[in-house]
Design a protein around this motif. Structure first.
Motif, PDB file in Angstrom:
ATOM      1  N   ARG A 160       0.844  -1.176   0.000  1.00  0.00           N
ATOM      2  CA  ARG A 160       0.000   0.000   0.000  1.00  0.00           C
ATOM      3  C   ARG A 160       0.884   1.232   0.000  1.00  0.00           C
ATOM      4  O   ARG A 160       1.793   1.346   0.813  1.00  0.00           O
ATOM      5  N   VAL A 161       0.647   2.146  -0.932  1.00  0.00           N
ATOM      6  CA  VAL A 161       1.476   3.350  -1.025  1.00  0.00           C
ATOM      7  C   VAL A 161       0.684   4.578  -0.582  1.00  0.00           C
ATOM      8  O   VAL A 161       1.123   5.342   0.267  1.00  0.00           O
ATOM      9  N   LEU A 162      -0.509   4.773  -1.134  1.00  0.00           N
ATOM     10  CA  LEU A 162      -1.327   5.940  -0.757  1.00  0.00           C
ATOM     11  C   LEU A 162      -2.338   5.522   0.295  1.00  0.00           C
ATOM     12  O   LEU A 162      -2.999   4.477   0.166  1.00  0.00           O
TER      13      LEU A 162
ATOM     14  N   GLY B 281       5.063   8.978  -2.402  1.00  0.00           N
ATOM     15  CA  GLY B 281       3.883   8.536  -3.143  1.00  0.00           C
ATOM     16  C   GLY B 281       3.361   9.556  -4.138  1.00  0.00           C
ATOM     17  O   GLY B 281       2.252   9.416  -4.665  1.00  0.00           O
ATOM     18  N   LYS B 282       4.164  10.575  -4.445  1.00  0.00           N
ATOM     19  CA  LYS B 282       3.703  11.650  -5.337  1.00  0.00           C
ATOM     20  C   LYS B 282       3.426  11.118  -6.751  1.00  0.00           C
ATOM     21  O   LYS B 282       2.391  11.414  -7.339  1.00  0.00           O
ATOM     22  N   THR B 283       4.388  10.350  -7.265  1.00  0.00           N
ATOM     23  CA  THR B 283       4.189   9.782  -8.607  1.00  0.00           C
ATOM     24  C   THR B 283       2.980   8.858  -8.616  1.00  0.00           C
ATOM     25  O   THR B 283       2.177   8.880  -9.564  1.00  0.00           O
ATOM     26  N   THR B 284       2.835   8.085  -7.574  1.00  0.00           N
ATOM     27  CA  THR B 284       1.699   7.159  -7.486  1.00  0.00           C
ATOM     28  C   THR B 284       0.382   7.937  -7.500  1.00  0.00           C
ATOM     29  O   THR B 284      -0.580   7.541  -8.165  1.00  0.00           O
ATOM     30  N   LEU B 285       0.361   9.066  -6.803  1.00  0.00           N
ATOM     31  CA  LEU B 285      -0.858   9.882  -6.783  1.00  0.00           C
ATOM     32  C   LEU B 285      -1.179  10.415  -8.183  1.00  0.00           C
ATOM     33  O   LEU B 285      -2.330  10.382  -8.627  1.00  0.00           O
TER      34      LEU B 285
END
Ligand code: ATP
Length: 230
Positions: free
Chosen positions: A15-17, A39-43
């Protein structure tokens, strides 16, 4: 408005976000800052439909688009300029622009791309992979202008580029903002991002830990914790 509400997402079991909510109002500039791996890229991937969230809601202009794919989000006016060089290196500059135009008028798309980055006009027949890093990034960024997207997600677009190119890119971002596009900016040049931003989110370990106007972000502790030496 591009709206993420209570989003959780990750890769496989990781889980990242965690319960992330972020709003990108029309015509606004929002900076998303945070530590490496926060988690910026994931967002951004969730916001553009490249990664489906495990829970939460994604909507654009009031329409629920949770779980929809990237092409649907693109049709709703969301353009993602990814980390790294978002171009097809073995295609020519013109062919890249043709793909960006996604079925629109090619001549007009080329004209628009060249109007923001004139250097591309001299390189139309060259392979994108043969351009300098800065020129490749300009080609990737032209996408946002060519498609007339309302919501532009920008992932570290100034990374690894010469200062003079960074200046040109920030000038372009200012122009996009003046043109009425909303920008969600993940950026290592924190102070330059904050100059443009109306609103800022700070992210740490998959959570939003601060949301407010850049002027509220003067705490030494926050600067030391999130922004390092920048
Ligand atoms: P950076 O500033 O370093 O790019 P970031 O804030 O953009 O970081 P992400 O790239 O979203 O962070 O990564 C968040 C977490 O997800 C990290 O722990 C990373 O290792 C992990 N991660 C990212 N991409 C993948 C993937 N494709 N598969 C598995 N884990 C991933």
């Amino acid at each position: 408005m591009l709206q993420l509400d209570g989003i959780s997402a990750g890769y496989g079991g990781a889980r990242v976000l965690r319960d992330v909510s972020l709003w990108l109002p029309p015509k606004s500039v929002v900076a998303l800052l945070g530590t490496n791996g926060a988690g910026k890229t994931t967002l951004l991937r969730v916001a553009s439909g490249l990664l489906a969230p495990t829970s939460g809601r994604l909507s654009v202009d009031g329409e629920d688009l949770t779980g929809k794919r990237a092409h649907t989000l693109a049709r709703s006016g969301v353009c993602h300029v990814p980390e790294g060089r978002g171009v097809f290196p073995t295609l020519t500059v013109k062919e890249n622009i043709l793909i960006q135009a996604a079925g629109g008028d090619v001549g007009e798309a080329v004209e628009r791309a060249v109007s923001v980055f004139p250097v591309l006009g001299q390189k139309l027949g060259q392979l994108a992979g043969s351009l300098s890093g800065g020129q490749q990034q300009m080609l990737a960024l032209a996408h946002a202008y060519v498609t007339e997207a309302d919501y532009v997600l920008l992932d570290e677009v100034s990374m690894g580029l010469a200062p003079v190119v960074v200046d040109e890119i920030f000038e372009f971002l200012g122009r996009l903002a003046d043109d009425g596009r909303a920008l969600l900016l993940v950026e290592q040049y924190v102070s330059r991002a904050l100059e443009l931003a109306d609103y800022v989110y700070l992210m740490n370990r998959g959570r939003i830990e601060f949301a407010g106007e850049p002027g509220e972000l003067d705490s030494d502790r926050l600067v030391a914790q999130y922004l390092g030496a920048h």
